[in-house]
Write a protein that holds these residues in place. Structure first.
Motif, PDB file in Angstrom:
ATOM      1  N   ALA A 490       0.857  -1.190   0.000  1.00  0.00           N
ATOM      2  CA  ALA A 490       0.000   0.000   0.000  1.00  0.00           C
ATOM      3  C   ALA A 490       0.895   1.242   0.000  1.00  0.00           C
ATOM      4  N   ARG A 491       0.573   2.198  -0.865  1.00  0.00           N
ATOM      5  CA  ARG A 491       1.441   3.381  -1.042  1.00  0.00           C
ATOM      6  C   ARG A 491       0.620   4.663  -0.963  1.00  0.00           C
ATOM      7  N   ARG A 492       1.327   5.733  -0.649  1.00  0.00           N
ATOM      8  CA  ARG A 492       0.726   7.067  -0.622  1.00  0.00           C
ATOM      9  C   ARG A 492       1.681   8.028  -1.315  1.00  0.00           C
ATOM     10  N   TRP A 493       1.145   8.820  -2.237  1.00  0.00           N
ATOM     11  CA  TRP A 493       1.923   9.846  -2.931  1.00  0.00           C
ATOM     12  C   TRP A 493       1.198  11.178  -2.774  1.00  0.00           C
ATOM     13  N   GLU A 494       1.925  12.241  -2.589  1.00  0.00           N
ATOM     14  CA  GLU A 494       1.287  13.542  -2.383  1.00  0.00           C
ATOM     15  C   GLU A 494       2.298  14.662  -2.583  1.00  0.00           C
ATOM     16  N   MET A 495       1.791  15.854  -2.824  1.00  0.00           N
ATOM     17  CA  MET A 495       2.633  17.037  -2.842  1.00  0.00           C
ATOM     18  C   MET A 495       3.021  17.380  -1.409  1.00  0.00           C
ATOM     19  N   PRO A 496       4.163  18.056  -1.203  1.00  0.00           N
ATOM     20  CA  PRO A 496       4.578  18.396   0.163  1.00  0.00           C
ATOM     21  C   PRO A 496       3.515  19.209   0.896  1.00  0.00           C
ATOM     22  N   LEU A 497       3.436  19.006   2.218  1.00  0.00           N
ATOM     23  CA  LEU A 497       2.419  19.665   3.040  1.00  0.00           C
ATOM     24  C   LEU A 497       2.453  21.191   2.932  1.00  0.00           C
ATOM     25  N   PRO A 498       3.619  21.847   2.961  1.00  0.00           N
ATOM     26  CA  PRO A 498       3.596  23.316   2.844  1.00  0.00           C
ATOM     27  C   PRO A 498       2.947  23.799   1.552  1.00  0.00           C
ATOM     28  N   LEU A 499       3.181  23.080   0.455  1.00  0.00           N
ATOM     29  CA  LEU A 499       2.562  23.480  -0.804  1.00  0.00           C
ATOM     30  C   LEU A 499       1.059  23.272  -0.769  1.00  0.00           C
ATOM     31  N   ARG A 500       0.618  22.142  -0.235  1.00  0.00           N
ATOM     32  CA  ARG A 500      -0.819  21.885  -0.187  1.00  0.00           C
ATOM     33  C   ARG A 500      -1.543  22.903   0.688  1.00  0.00           C
ATOM     34  N   ALA A 501      -0.885  23.343   1.752  1.00  0.00           N
ATOM     35  CA  ALA A 501      -1.528  24.295   2.654  1.00  0.00           C
ATOM     36  C   ALA A 501      -1.490  25.721   2.124  1.00  0.00           C
ATOM     37  N   ALA A 502      -0.479  26.058   1.332  1.00  0.00           N
ATOM     38  CA  ALA A 502      -0.297  27.462   0.928  1.00  0.00           C
ATOM     39  C   ALA A 502      -0.790  27.765  -0.473  1.00  0.00           C
ATOM     40  N   ALA A 503      -1.044  26.753  -1.314  1.00  0.00           N
ATOM     41  CA  ALA A 503      -1.372  27.022  -2.726  1.00  0.00           C
ATOM     42  C   ALA A 503      -2.601  27.901  -2.866  1.00  0.00           C
ATOM     43  N   GLY A 504      -3.729  27.511  -2.245  1.00  0.00           N
ATOM     44  CA  GLY A 504      -4.953  28.289  -2.379  1.00  0.00           C
ATOM     45  C   GLY A 504      -4.878  29.672  -1.756  1.00  0.00           C
ATOM     46  N   PRO A 505      -4.440  29.814  -0.469  1.00  0.00           N
ATOM     47  CA  PRO A 505      -4.369  31.151   0.134  1.00  0.00           C
ATOM     48  C   PRO A 505      -3.424  32.106  -0.578  1.00  0.00           C
ATOM     49  N   VAL A 506      -2.258  31.621  -1.004  1.00  0.00           N
ATOM     50  CA  VAL A 506      -1.324  32.519  -1.692  1.00  0.00           C
ATOM     51  C   VAL A 506      -1.922  32.993  -3.016  1.00  0.00           C
ATOM     52  N   ALA A 507      -2.534  32.072  -3.772  1.00  0.00           N
ATOM     53  CA  ALA A 507      -3.174  32.483  -5.022  1.00  0.00           C
ATOM     54  C   ALA A 507      -4.290  33.490  -4.763  1.00  0.00           C
ATOM     55  N   ALA A 508      -5.068  33.291  -3.697  1.00  0.00           N
ATOM     56  CA  ALA A 508      -6.140  34.236  -3.372  1.00  0.00           C
ATOM     57  C   ALA A 508      -5.587  35.609  -3.023  1.00  0.00           C
ATOM     58  N   LEU A 509      -4.486  35.666  -2.285  1.00  0.00           N
ATOM     59  CA  LEU A 509      -3.879  36.959  -1.942  1.00  0.00           C
ATOM     60  C   LEU A 509      -3.366  37.679  -3.182  1.00  0.00           C
ATOM     61  N   VAL A 510      -2.744  36.942  -4.092  1.00  0.00           N
ATOM     62  CA  VAL A 510      -2.219  37.566  -5.312  1.00  0.00           C
ATOM     63  C   VAL A 510      -3.353  38.131  -6.160  1.00  0.00           C
ATOM     64  N   VAL A 511      -4.420  37.349  -6.333  1.00  0.00           N
ATOM     65  CA  VAL A 511      -5.537  37.818  -7.145  1.00  0.00           C
ATOM     66  C   VAL A 511      -6.251  38.985  -6.466  1.00  0.00           C
ATOM     67  N   ALA A 512      -6.386  38.942  -5.138  1.00  0.00           N
ATOM     68  CA  ALA A 512      -7.013  40.063  -4.425  1.00  0.00           C
ATOM     69  C   ALA A 512      -6.178  41.336  -4.568  1.00  0.00           C
ATOM     70  N   ALA A 513      -4.855  41.207  -4.520  1.00  0.00           N
ATOM     71  CA  ALA A 513      -4.007  42.382  -4.739  1.00  0.00           C
ATOM     72  C   ALA A 513      -4.196  42.951  -6.137  1.00  0.00           C
ATOM     73  N   ALA A 514      -4.361  42.076  -7.133  1.00  0.00           N
ATOM     74  CA  ALA A 514      -4.615  42.565  -8.493  1.00  0.00           C
ATOM     75  C   ALA A 514      -5.946  43.302  -8.575  1.00  0.00           C
ATOM     76  N   VAL A 515      -6.965  42.821  -7.858  1.00  0.00           N
ATOM     77  CA  VAL A 515      -8.261  43.509  -7.847  1.00  0.00           C
ATOM     78  C   VAL A 515      -8.120  44.911  -7.267  1.00  0.00           C
ATOM     79  N   VAL A 516      -7.340  45.046  -6.190  1.00  0.00           N
ATOM     80  CA  VAL A 516      -7.149  46.362  -5.575  1.00  0.00           C
ATOM     81  C   VAL A 516      -6.369  47.291  -6.499  1.00  0.00           C
ATOM     82  N   LEU A 517      -5.335  46.771  -7.149  1.00  0.00           N
ATOM     83  CA  LEU A 517      -4.515  47.624  -8.028  1.00  0.00           C
ATOM     84  C   LEU A 517      -5.297  48.077  -9.248  1.00  0.00           C
ATOM     85  N   LEU A 518      -6.093  47.188  -9.848  1.00  0.00           N
ATOM     86  CA  LEU A 518      -6.854  47.566 -11.036  1.00  0.00           C
ATOM     87  C   LEU A 518      -8.010  48.497 -10.682  1.00  0.00           C
TER      88      LEU A 518
END
Length: 663
Positions: A490-518
């Motif tokens: 039995a095996r388990r494969w996954e992306m590293p935990l820091p990436l899984r935890a930070a991918a969505g919030p970091v992308a949301a912050l970047v897009v929110a900053a673009a909304v404010v700048l535009l």
């Protein structure tokens, strides 16, 4: 195995590896000369919109309008984008002309940043287009020298007429082009008529003074005023471009004519109708230009007699297009250019007028004993009763490997006309793709197309074939059943935990900053578009960096950005790592894929190890060998913490966007 009654093919000059190297050296900038060049002026429009001030000419009432110079500058860049995107023959002249207009038009460009950016981008565009055009001419001259003298077409060599019929006149393109131009001309005519009516109404109107009452988010000014004939106070909403918007309580001169109210000096502007007419006229001109080119080609010979030709090799690419290779080069070598077949003809055994001799006919034409013109398929397949995924499922390892090898092989061919000539090319070759007859003659566009990766083709399912073949090879290489055979772990494969935890919030912050700048106004630019594009960007980033896989006794569990899905081993039909893509296919044709290269690189960066080939072999073996399936069940829960944080990131971004628009 080619049929014994193959068509008589003339001996054409071979495209050798040395000639191919000279051709490739001559075509220095041809890969840069594509439709993507239209993105350069489009990027300049974005830059100019960010750094250029609002340029307008204002009258004594402070009502401002765009100047003709700034309007013409915008139209010139728009025409440049259209001409580069359509790859017009005159495109090499477009960037210098547009640069001259942008530089010398009054109020065309104001800031030094925009002016010198225009110079830099258009000089680079001109250099690329000139380099590509000069390389195209040198390469074409080399091929003209190599292809001389002309050789007869295959049907001419067989003593028959040409089966290629000339295209009909481009009536539809001409009619649509003329119709669009008529509609485009109607807009400015209407604008001039409306302007004359507005001038007549202004002469009849009475001048009064109103009081500004405030503006909304869209810039519409509300004004209170007393009607000229007396009566209760009225209000009017004015949408004008003011150099300085009146503040509440300030006087605003008005012209009142019955129910019609407008600001003094806000004369009717016909520029809106001119812009609408221009936008409609551009595709009309493109259609008429295309019709003119088609009419010119229609008057040339329709592949009759003889023409210059090359002996080449061709191989199908991942899109189902054909790559041209040197005749003496390796069969799996890099392609020189790409051919996209149009009208196709086949060599039919019983298609002559007497019904007993072979001849060239259109591919779709029904003839006697038509099945003899086509090779036997690797696997018999009835498209009405069996889907392709079912065909892949029942393929043995030998059949899948033969299918993939047949689709990926190269065959000799004769190419008439050569690329970048004045007329369409003609390619004569043996059957290569699924459904091809024994011999094919296909009309090909005259322009050379660079080899490139692209979308999947319906005729050449390269990835489907590769996944089926690799799965069959994996199953064939699995250990034989026996008492000493160990099941898979039995095996388990996954992306590293820091990436899984930070991918969505970091992308949301970047897009929110673009909304404010535009900081756009309006319900579409300020609300709906940020919600749509931002949510897609957050989901795409989270989907790429938040996945997990578990293979155990219960089957395969897959966790993505927002959900976890479980599949029994009996539901999985294939799994393989091919072209940097891990693909897992289910019975029924549904599949899901993960890009392997980012996962391998990121896993190594965070101190882990990820082998997509091992994942594919484990899944494929467990799906097809019940005796080798894992005996353990992994109790680990999937989806943490990415499911929670990704949902919070999406919700938080949506709440922020709505609040930013409302406040």
């Amino acid at each position: 195995m080619l049929p014994s009654d193959a068509p008589p093919l003339p001996s054409a000059a071979p495209l050798t590896s040395a000639a191919a190297a000279r051709w490739r050296a001559a075509r220095t900038a041809w890969r840069l000369d594509g439709r993507w060049l239209a993105l350069v002026p489009l990027a300049f429009v974005v830059l100019a919109g960010a750094v250029e001030p609002d340029v307008g000419r204002c009258n004594v009432q402070n009502v401002c309008r765009d100047t003709w110079g700034s309007g013409l500058a915008g139209w010139s860049v728009l025409a440049e984008i259209v001409l580069l995107a359509t790859r017009a023959r005159v495109r090499v002249l477009v960037p210098p002309v547009v640069l001259a207009l942008l530089w010398y038009l009054p109020e065309g460009l104001v800031t030094p940043v925009a002016r010198w950016s225009a110079v830099l981008l258009h000089v680079l565009l001109t250099a690329v287009l000139l380099g590509a055009e000069s390389g195209r001419r040198r390469a074409r001259q080399q091929l003209d020298e190599l292809m001389a003298p002309p050789v007869p077409y295959p049907w001419t060599a067989a003593g028959g007429p040409s089966p290629v019929h000339r295209d009909g006149p481009p009536v539809l393109r001409r009619a649509l082009g003329v119709l669009l131009l008529v509609v485009a001309a109607a807009f400015p005519v209407y604008g001039l008529w409306a302007q004359a009516r507005a001038d007549a109404a202004a002469e009849r109107a009475t001048r009064v003074t109103g009081i500004a009452d405030g503006s909304d988010r869209d810039g519409v000014l509300t004004v209170r005023f007393q009607p000229p004939g007396g009566g209760p106070e009225r209000t009017a909403a004015l949408d004008v471009w003011w150099q300085r918007r009146p503040q509440p309580g300030e006087p605003v001169p008005l012209l009142v004519d019955g129910d019609s109210v407008r600001a003094l000096g806000d004369d009717y502007d016909v520029s809106g109708q001119l812009s609408a007419g221009g936008l409609i006229a551009l595709p009309g001109l493109v259609l008429l230009g295309s019709a003119a080119v088609a009419s010119a080609r229609r008057g040339r010979p329709a592949f009759a007699g003889a023409a210059p030709a090359l002996a080449v090799r061709v191989r199908a690419d991942a899109r189902g297009d054909l790559l041209v290779l040197p005749l003496d080069g390796p069969p799996d070598g890099p392609g020189l250019w790409r051919l996209v077949e149009r009208d196709r003809y086949r060599w039919a055994r019983n298609a002559a007028p007497d019904g007993v001799a072979p001849a060239w006919v259109p591919e779709h034409l029904e003839t006697e004993d038509e099945d003899a013109d086509y090779p036997d398929p690797v696997l018999d397949h009835d498209e009405d009763e069996e889907e392709h995924w079912e065909l892949f499922d029942r393929a043995t390892p030998a059949e899948a490997a033969e299918w993939l090898a047949r689709a990926g092989r190269s065959v000799p061919a004769v190419l008439y006309g050569g690329p970048d000539g004045p007329d369409h090319q003609l390619l004569v070759r043996p059957g290569l793709l699924d459904g091809d007859p024994h011999w094919v003659a296909a009309v090909v566009a005259p322009a050379v197309r660079p080899p490139r990766l692209g979308r999947r083709s319906g005729r050449y399912r390269e990835r489907d074939l590769a996944v089926a073949a690799l799965t069959a090879e994996t199953v064939a290489a699995a250990p034989a059943a026996g008492p000493d055979t160990e099941p898979l772990a039995a095996r388990r494969w996954e992306m590293p935990l820091p990436l899984r935890a930070a991918a969505g919030p970091v992308a949301a912050l970047v897009v929110a900053a673009a909304v404010v700048l535009l900081d756009d106004d309006g319900w579409w630019e300020g609300l709906l578009r940020p919600l749509w594009i931002g949510s897609l960007a957050i989901l795409a980033c989270a989907q790429t960096l938040s996945w997990q896989l578990v293979a155990d006794r219960n089957g395969l569990r897959v966790a993505t950005a927002l959900r976890t899905r479980c599949y029994r081993w009996a539901e999985i039909s294939a799994a393989a790592a091919h072209r940097n893509l891990l693909t897992i296919r289910l019975h029924g044709g549904r599949e899901f894929s993960f890009f392997s290269r980012p996962a391998v690189w990121l896993a190594a960066l965070f101190g882990g190890r990820y082998d997509p080939g091992a994942v594919a072999r484990t899944v494929a073996t467990a799906a097809h060998r019940p005796d080798l399936r894992p005996a353990q069940a992994l109790p680990d829960r999937l989806g943490g913490p990415q499911h929670l944080v990704n949902r919070l990131a999406l919700t938080g971004y949506a709440v922020f966007t709505v609040a930013h628009y409302a406040l």
